[in-house]
Design a protein around this motif. Structure first.
Motif, short mmCIF file in Angstrom:
data_model
loop_
_atom_site.label_atom_id
_atom_site.label_comp_id
_atom_site.label_asym_id
_atom_site.label_seq_id
_atom_site.Cartn_x
_atom_site.Cartn_y
_atom_site.Cartn_z
N ARG A 36 18.30 -83.69 -32.33
CA ARG A 36 17.42 -82.61 -31.86
C ARG A 36 17.41 -81.46 -32.86
O ARG A 36 16.36 -80.92 -33.17
CB ARG A 36 17.90 -82.10 -30.50
CG ARG A 36 17.76 -83.11 -29.40
CD ARG A 36 17.19 -82.48 -28.12
NE ARG A 36 16.61 -83.53 -27.28
CZ ARG A 36 17.31 -84.22 -26.38
NH1 ARG A 36 18.59 -83.94 -26.17
NH2 ARG A 36 16.74 -85.17 -25.68
N ASP A 37 18.60 -81.10 -33.37
CA ASP A 37 18.68 -80.02 -34.36
C ASP A 37 17.86 -80.36 -35.59
O ASP A 37 17.16 -79.53 -36.15
CB ASP A 37 20.14 -79.78 -34.78
CG ASP A 37 20.97 -79.18 -33.66
OD1 ASP A 37 20.36 -78.72 -32.67
OD2 ASP A 37 22.22 -79.18 -33.77
N ILE A 38 17.99 -81.62 -36.02
CA ILE A 38 17.28 -82.05 -37.24
C ILE A 38 15.76 -81.99 -37.01
O ILE A 38 15.01 -81.51 -37.87
CB ILE A 38 17.72 -83.48 -37.64
CG1 ILE A 38 19.17 -83.43 -38.15
CG2 ILE A 38 16.80 -84.06 -38.70
CD1 ILE A 38 19.83 -84.79 -38.29
N LEU A 39 15.33 -82.41 -35.85
CA LEU A 39 13.89 -82.37 -35.54
C LEU A 39 13.38 -80.93 -35.48
O LEU A 39 12.30 -80.62 -35.99
CB LEU A 39 13.60 -83.11 -34.23
CG LEU A 39 13.72 -84.65 -34.34
CD1 LEU A 39 13.58 -85.29 -32.96
CD2 LEU A 39 12.69 -85.22 -35.30
N ASP A 40 14.16 -80.05 -34.88
CA ASP A 40 13.78 -78.63 -34.82
C ASP A 40 13.58 -78.09 -36.23
O ASP A 40 12.60 -77.40 -36.53
CB ASP A 40 14.88 -77.80 -34.13
CG ASP A 40 14.85 -78.00 -32.61
OD1 ASP A 40 13.85 -78.57 -32.12
OD2 ASP A 40 15.83 -77.60 -31.94
N GLN A 41 14.55 -78.40 -37.07
CA GLN A 41 14.53 -77.92 -38.45
C GLN A 41 13.30 -78.47 -39.18
O GLN A 41 12.59 -77.75 -39.88
CB GLN A 41 15.83 -78.34 -39.14
CG GLN A 41 15.93 -78.03 -40.62
CD GLN A 41 15.91 -76.53 -40.88
OE1 GLN A 41 16.40 -75.75 -40.05
NE2 GLN A 41 15.33 -76.12 -42.01
N LEU A 42 13.03 -79.76 -38.97
CA LEU A 42 11.89 -80.39 -39.63
C LEU A 42 10.56 -79.77 -39.19
O LEU A 42 9.65 -79.59 -40.00
CB LEU A 42 11.87 -81.89 -39.32
CG LEU A 42 12.58 -82.80 -40.34
CD1 LEU A 42 12.55 -84.23 -39.87
CD2 LEU A 42 11.93 -82.67 -41.71
N ARG A 43 10.48 -79.44 -37.93
CA ARG A 43 9.25 -78.81 -37.42
C ARG A 43 8.99 -77.52 -38.19
O ARG A 43 7.87 -77.26 -38.61
CB ARG A 43 9.38 -78.51 -35.92
CG ARG A 43 8.98 -79.70 -35.09
CD ARG A 43 8.92 -79.38 -33.60
NE ARG A 43 9.14 -80.61 -32.90
CZ ARG A 43 10.26 -80.97 -32.32
NH1 ARG A 43 11.29 -80.14 -32.29
NH2 ARG A 43 10.39 -82.16 -31.76
N VAL A 44 10.04 -76.74 -38.37
CA VAL A 44 9.89 -75.49 -39.11
C VAL A 44 9.42 -75.78 -40.54
O VAL A 44 8.48 -75.16 -41.04
CB VAL A 44 11.22 -74.71 -39.15
CG1 VAL A 44 11.11 -73.49 -40.03
CG2 VAL A 44 11.66 -74.33 -37.74
N GLU A 45 10.07 -76.75 -41.18
CA GLU A 45 9.73 -77.06 -42.57
C GLU A 45 8.30 -77.58 -42.70
O GLU A 45 7.58 -77.25 -43.64
CB GLU A 45 10.71 -78.09 -43.14
CG GLU A 45 12.12 -77.54 -43.34
CD GLU A 45 13.12 -78.62 -43.71
OE1 GLU A 45 12.76 -79.53 -44.47
OE2 GLU A 45 14.27 -78.55 -43.21
N LEU A 46 7.88 -78.41 -41.75
CA LEU A 46 6.55 -79.04 -41.84
C LEU A 46 5.42 -78.04 -41.60
O LEU A 46 4.35 -78.15 -42.18
CB LEU A 46 6.44 -80.19 -40.83
CG LEU A 46 7.23 -81.46 -41.23
CD1 LEU A 46 7.25 -82.44 -40.07
CD2 LEU A 46 6.63 -82.11 -42.47
N ARG A 47 5.70 -77.05 -40.77
CA ARG A 47 4.66 -76.06 -40.46
C ARG A 47 4.21 -75.34 -41.70
O ARG A 47 3.06 -74.98 -41.84
CB ARG A 47 5.18 -75.04 -39.45
CG ARG A 47 4.99 -75.56 -38.06
CD ARG A 47 5.00 -74.46 -37.01
NE ARG A 47 5.02 -75.13 -35.73
CZ ARG A 47 6.10 -75.22 -34.96
NH1 ARG A 47 7.21 -74.64 -35.31
NH2 ARG A 47 6.04 -75.88 -33.82
#
Ligand SMILES: *Cc1c(COP(=O)(O)O)cnc(C)c1O
Length: 477
Positions: A36-47
């Motif tokens: 979940r932490d990794i996905l949260d982080q990825l969402r930020v990066e992808l935006r």
């Protein structure tokens, strides 16, 4: 927003073969948490991006990050550091490394039951404070001894026991000296004693103490600030004079030694740097010092002195909150036995480092410089042995430099800051100093076998840096 479309859902990721394997070896809820932490982080990066990685790319990336995250957790945050700074007692690097006798003893007591608080003679409850007391009284000549969590705790306990709601007379000059680094004045105030500061920041005379004594006075307090540091126009009262004043006015005298010396490093002067035994013999009623400064043992606060005063401290309820555990007691006993029966100058690492001769250090620095040139290649680095200023460190002696030797390294193709950072992030980490645009590694504080590891770490870091390999700390997008 569109960028998030390809991001797989948690359930989908959990079905991947690699992730299934990770779940088999680790707790499922822990893996899901990390995910979940990794996905949260990825969402930020992808935006923040224009392009859109494919679903497969993202799946691979998530798998890699998950593995890295699990590996990171498995290693813990406390890690070994190779100390290339030349600061022997480096508080940020854990102060004194322990000697073999201390470690053997500690390991044996840690993995088995022991008589920490059990009287084997009588078969009933005993006291944990009994263990190191005899060793300490033999080594210091004091009547009694008590060990607590650290020296700050020792000062707190002593003042709380002997002077709560009463006055303690202390020289302003000494408070200034130790104040910056330790906030000992704050610790003293927390004890419930009222500090009566006498003298000016650079001069205090015996009459200043005598004039400040009132009905409320409970204790005369002296803090040791290394004599090597006293430069210029200063005046402090000797412990001998203070002890005499204490005796004539029926007041106990306490000396906070900080770095308590049991055996002097070679070339150190007894007169300039009084050891614990000398302080006791001079008439201090209570002496406190750290276990992990020049003593070279575990973190601890050691209190030695008059039996009547130490017994009162043992009865203080605060002692329960400041008590040491079995590991500390074992490591301290091991260290003290080395002092009593062994060869502390060579077997206690801190003393061994301070006793290293210039010839020895020079030879080690020469050898290390040669190895570095050979292994790293002259086209990549320039390395040579140089004079350096090492430090005793540990608070009481921070600015007292001792001449040493080290290697100075100039990198031809990479930046010094980048190399230094990469070395700090390695396992083990290597912490160095810098001199202008060159890296400096002191040999005094390297432990046995560290030289080869330093060469290896530098070679690997240099290769990684030159090929532009990403730094530790995560697989990039
Ligand atoms: C280091 C030092 C202390 C604090 O000791 P810790 O063991 O770090 O709590 C107190 N007083 C003096 C004079 C010191 O040098």
């Amino acid at each position: 927003m569109a960028n998030l479309r390809n991001l797989p859902a948690v359930d989908e990721i959990l079905l991947q073969a690699g992730v299934q394997e990770l779940i088999r070896c680790n707790r499922r809820d822990f893996v899901v948490d990390l995910l979940r932490d990794i996905l949260d982080q990825l969402r930020v990066e992808l935006r923040g991006r224009e392009d859109m990685p494919s679903r497969e790319e993202l799946m691979t990336l998530i798998g890699l990050r998950l593995e890295q995250a699990i590996e990171g957790c498995s290693q813990g945050t406390l890690k070994e550091v190779i100390n290339g700074t030349g600061v022997v007692l480096h508080t940020n690097l854990g102060r004194a490394p322990l000697g073999k006798r201390a470690v053997d003893y500690m390991l044996a007591m840690a993995t088995r039951y022991n008589n920490l608080e059990f009287d084997l003679e009588e078969g009933e409850r005993g006291s944990r404070y009994r263990h190191v007391e005899e060793l300490l009284t033999r080594l210091t000549g004091a009547e009694a001894a008590l060990v607590v969590n650290n020296n700050a705790a020792a000062v707190l306990l002593a003042l709380n026991t002997l002077a709560r709601d009463q006055e303690v007379i202390v020289s302003r000059g000494q408070l200034v000296e130790i104040g910056g680094a330790f906030r000992i004045p704050e610790v003293m105030k927390s004890s419930g004693a009222e500090l009566v500061e006498v003298g000016t920041t650079n001069k205090t005379y015996l009459d200043d103490y005598a004039a400040a004594i009132t009905e409320q006075t409970a204790l005369l307090f002296a803090a040791h600030t290394s004599n090597y540091r006293i430069v210029g126009f200063t005046e402090e009262v000797s412990l001998e004079a203070l002890a005499q004043l204490g005796r004539s006015r029926d007041l106990p005298v306490m000396q906070d030694l900080g770095s308590g010396i049991l055996v002097h490093p070679q070339g150190w002067n007894q007169e300039d740097e009084p050891g614990v035994r000398a302080c006791v013999a001079t008439g201090a009623d209570v002496v406190t010092f750290s276990g992990d400064k020049l003593l070279g043992g575990p973190q601890a606060g050691i209190i030695v002195g008059k039996k009547r005063l130490i017994e009162a401290m043992k009865r203080n309820q605060l002692t329960r909150a400041l008590r040491v555990d079995k590991l500390t007691i074992a490591a301290l006993e091991g260290t003290l036995i080395e002092y009593l029966l062994g060869d502390p100058g060579r077997q206690v690492p801190v003393l061994r480092m301070l006793n290293s001769t210039p010839e020895e250090l020079r030879e080690r620095a020469d050898r290390l410089a040669r190895q570095l040139c050979q292994q790293l290649g002259q086209e990549h680095v320039k390395a040579r042995a140089v004079d350096v200023e090492d430090m005793v460190g540990g608070g009481a002696y921070p600015t007292y430099p001792i001449p040493g030797f080290g290697v100075e390294i100039e990198f031809r193709k990479v930046r010094l800051e980048d190399m230094a950072r990469r070395l700090r992030q390695g396992r083990p980490a290597l912490v160095t100093r810098r001199r202008e645009e060159r890296m400096l590694i002191s040999v005094r504080t390297l432990m046995s076998g560290d030289e080869d590891r330093v060469v290896d770490l530098l070679a690997r870091a240099l290769r990684a840096e030159e090929t532009g390999e990403k730094n530790r700390g995560g697989q990039g997008l």
